[in-house]
Scaffold this motif. Structure first.
Motif, short mmCIF file in Angstrom:
data_model
loop_
_atom_site.label_atom_id
_atom_site.label_comp_id
_atom_site.label_asym_id
_atom_site.label_seq_id
_atom_site.Cartn_x
_atom_site.Cartn_y
_atom_site.Cartn_z
N ALA A 1 0.83 -1.21 0.00
CA ALA A 1 0.00 0.00 0.00
C ALA A 1 0.87 1.26 0.00
O ALA A 1 0.58 2.22 -0.72
CB ALA A 1 -0.93 0.00 1.21
N ILE A 2 1.94 1.26 0.77
CA ILE A 2 2.84 2.41 0.82
C ILE A 2 3.59 2.54 -0.50
O ILE A 2 3.75 3.64 -1.03
CB ILE A 2 3.81 2.29 2.01
CG1 ILE A 2 3.02 2.40 3.32
CG2 ILE A 2 4.91 3.34 1.94
CD1 ILE A 2 3.84 2.13 4.56
N PHE A 3 4.02 1.43 -1.08
CA PHE A 3 4.71 1.45 -2.37
C PHE A 3 3.79 2.02 -3.45
O PHE A 3 4.20 2.88 -4.25
CB PHE A 3 5.18 0.04 -2.75
CG PHE A 3 5.83 -0.04 -4.09
CD1 PHE A 3 7.11 0.46 -4.28
CD2 PHE A 3 5.18 -0.60 -5.16
CE1 PHE A 3 7.72 0.40 -5.52
CE2 PHE A 3 5.78 -0.67 -6.41
CZ PHE A 3 7.06 -0.16 -6.59
N ARG B 1 1.22 3.98 -3.12
CA ARG B 1 0.99 5.40 -2.87
C ARG B 1 2.20 6.21 -3.35
O ARG B 1 2.05 7.27 -3.96
CB ARG B 1 0.74 5.61 -1.38
CG ARG B 1 0.16 6.95 -1.04
CD ARG B 1 -0.32 7.06 0.39
NE ARG B 1 0.68 6.61 1.35
CZ ARG B 1 0.45 5.78 2.35
NH1 ARG B 1 -0.74 5.30 2.55
NH2 ARG B 1 1.41 5.44 3.18
N ASP B 2 3.41 5.70 -3.14
CA ASP B 2 4.62 6.38 -3.57
C ASP B 2 4.72 6.43 -5.09
O ASP B 2 5.09 7.45 -5.67
CB ASP B 2 5.85 5.69 -2.98
CG ASP B 2 7.12 6.48 -3.20
OD1 ASP B 2 7.10 7.72 -3.02
OD2 ASP B 2 8.15 5.86 -3.57
N VAL B 3 4.36 5.34 -5.74
CA VAL B 3 4.37 5.32 -7.22
C VAL B 3 3.37 6.33 -7.77
O VAL B 3 3.68 7.08 -8.70
CB VAL B 3 4.06 3.90 -7.75
CG1 VAL B 3 3.80 3.91 -9.25
CG2 VAL B 3 5.20 2.95 -7.42
N ALA B 4 2.17 6.39 -7.19
CA ALA B 4 1.16 7.35 -7.64
C ALA B 4 1.66 8.78 -7.45
O ALA B 4 1.46 9.64 -8.31
CB ALA B 4 -0.14 7.13 -6.88
N ARG B 5 2.31 9.03 -6.33
CA ARG B 5 2.85 10.37 -6.06
C ARG B 5 3.92 10.73 -7.09
O ARG B 5 3.92 11.83 -7.65
CB ARG B 5 3.44 10.43 -4.65
CG ARG B 5 4.03 11.79 -4.29
CD ARG B 5 4.80 11.76 -2.98
NE ARG B 5 5.88 10.79 -2.96
CZ ARG B 5 7.09 10.99 -3.50
NH1 ARG B 5 7.36 12.12 -4.13
NH2 ARG B 5 8.03 10.06 -3.43
N ARG B 6 4.81 9.78 -7.39
CA ARG B 6 5.88 10.04 -8.35
C ARG B 6 5.32 10.29 -9.75
O ARG B 6 5.81 11.14 -10.49
CB ARG B 6 6.85 8.88 -8.40
CG ARG B 6 7.70 8.77 -7.15
CD ARG B 6 8.60 7.58 -7.25
NE ARG B 6 9.29 7.33 -6.01
CZ ARG B 6 10.42 6.66 -5.92
NH1 ARG B 6 10.98 6.16 -7.00
NH2 ARG B 6 10.99 6.48 -4.76
N LYS B 7 4.28 9.53 -10.14
CA LYS B 7 3.65 9.74 -11.44
C LYS B 7 3.04 11.13 -11.52
O LYS B 7 3.15 11.82 -12.52
CB LYS B 7 2.59 8.68 -11.71
CG LYS B 7 3.14 7.37 -12.19
CD LYS B 7 2.07 6.35 -12.40
CE LYS B 7 1.25 6.63 -13.61
NZ LYS B 7 0.28 5.57 -13.92
N ALA B 8 2.38 11.56 -10.43
CA ALA B 8 1.75 12.88 -10.41
C ALA B 8 2.79 13.99 -10.51
O ALA B 8 2.60 14.97 -11.25
CB ALA B 8 0.93 13.04 -9.13
N VAL B 9 3.90 13.83 -9.81
CA VAL B 9 4.96 14.83 -9.83
C VAL B 9 5.60 14.91 -11.21
O VAL B 9 5.91 16.00 -11.70
CB VAL B 9 6.02 14.53 -8.75
CG1 VAL B 9 7.26 15.38 -8.93
CG2 VAL B 9 5.43 14.75 -7.36
N SER B 10 5.78 13.76 -11.87
CA SER B 10 6.46 13.74 -13.16
C SER B 10 5.58 14.24 -14.30
O SER B 10 6.08 14.60 -15.36
CB SER B 10 6.94 12.32 -13.49
OG SER B 10 5.84 11.49 -13.79
N GLY B 11 4.27 14.24 -14.08
CA GLY B 11 3.36 14.69 -15.13
C GLY B 11 2.98 13.60 -16.11
O GLY B 11 2.24 13.84 -17.06
N ILE B 12 3.46 12.38 -15.89
CA ILE B 12 3.12 11.27 -16.77
C ILE B 12 1.71 10.80 -16.42
O ILE B 12 1.44 10.41 -15.30
CB ILE B 12 4.12 10.10 -16.62
CG1 ILE B 12 5.51 10.55 -17.01
CG2 ILE B 12 3.67 8.90 -17.44
CD1 ILE B 12 6.59 9.53 -16.71
#
Length: 63
Positions: free
Chosen positions: A16-18, A20-31
């Motif tokens: 669940a934490i992983f 959430r981190d992947v979703a956050r990174r995708k949002a930050v990258s704009g992908i």
């Protein structure tokens, strides 16, 4: 079974934490959408598998 060679002292990251981190990174990258494989080089066995999956009314694709 734990590796006898790897001496990693960190604890595993819960899924669940992983996620959430992947979703956050995708949002930050704009992908927003990653391209999928075109399927031009599929093996006959993969084509048969996809055809069988389609026959039962399911979708192999994430989309």
């Amino acid at each position: 079974m734990a590796s006898k060679i790897l001496k990693n002292k960190r604890k595993p990251v819960p899924l669940a934490i992983f996620a959430r981190d992947v979703a956050r990174r995708k949002a930050v990258s704009g992908i927003t959408d990653l391209p999928q494989n075109s399927g031009k080089r599929r093996t006959e066995s993969k084509k048969a598998l996809l055809k069988a999956v389609d026959a039962v009314g399911k979708s192999w694709s994430v989309r």
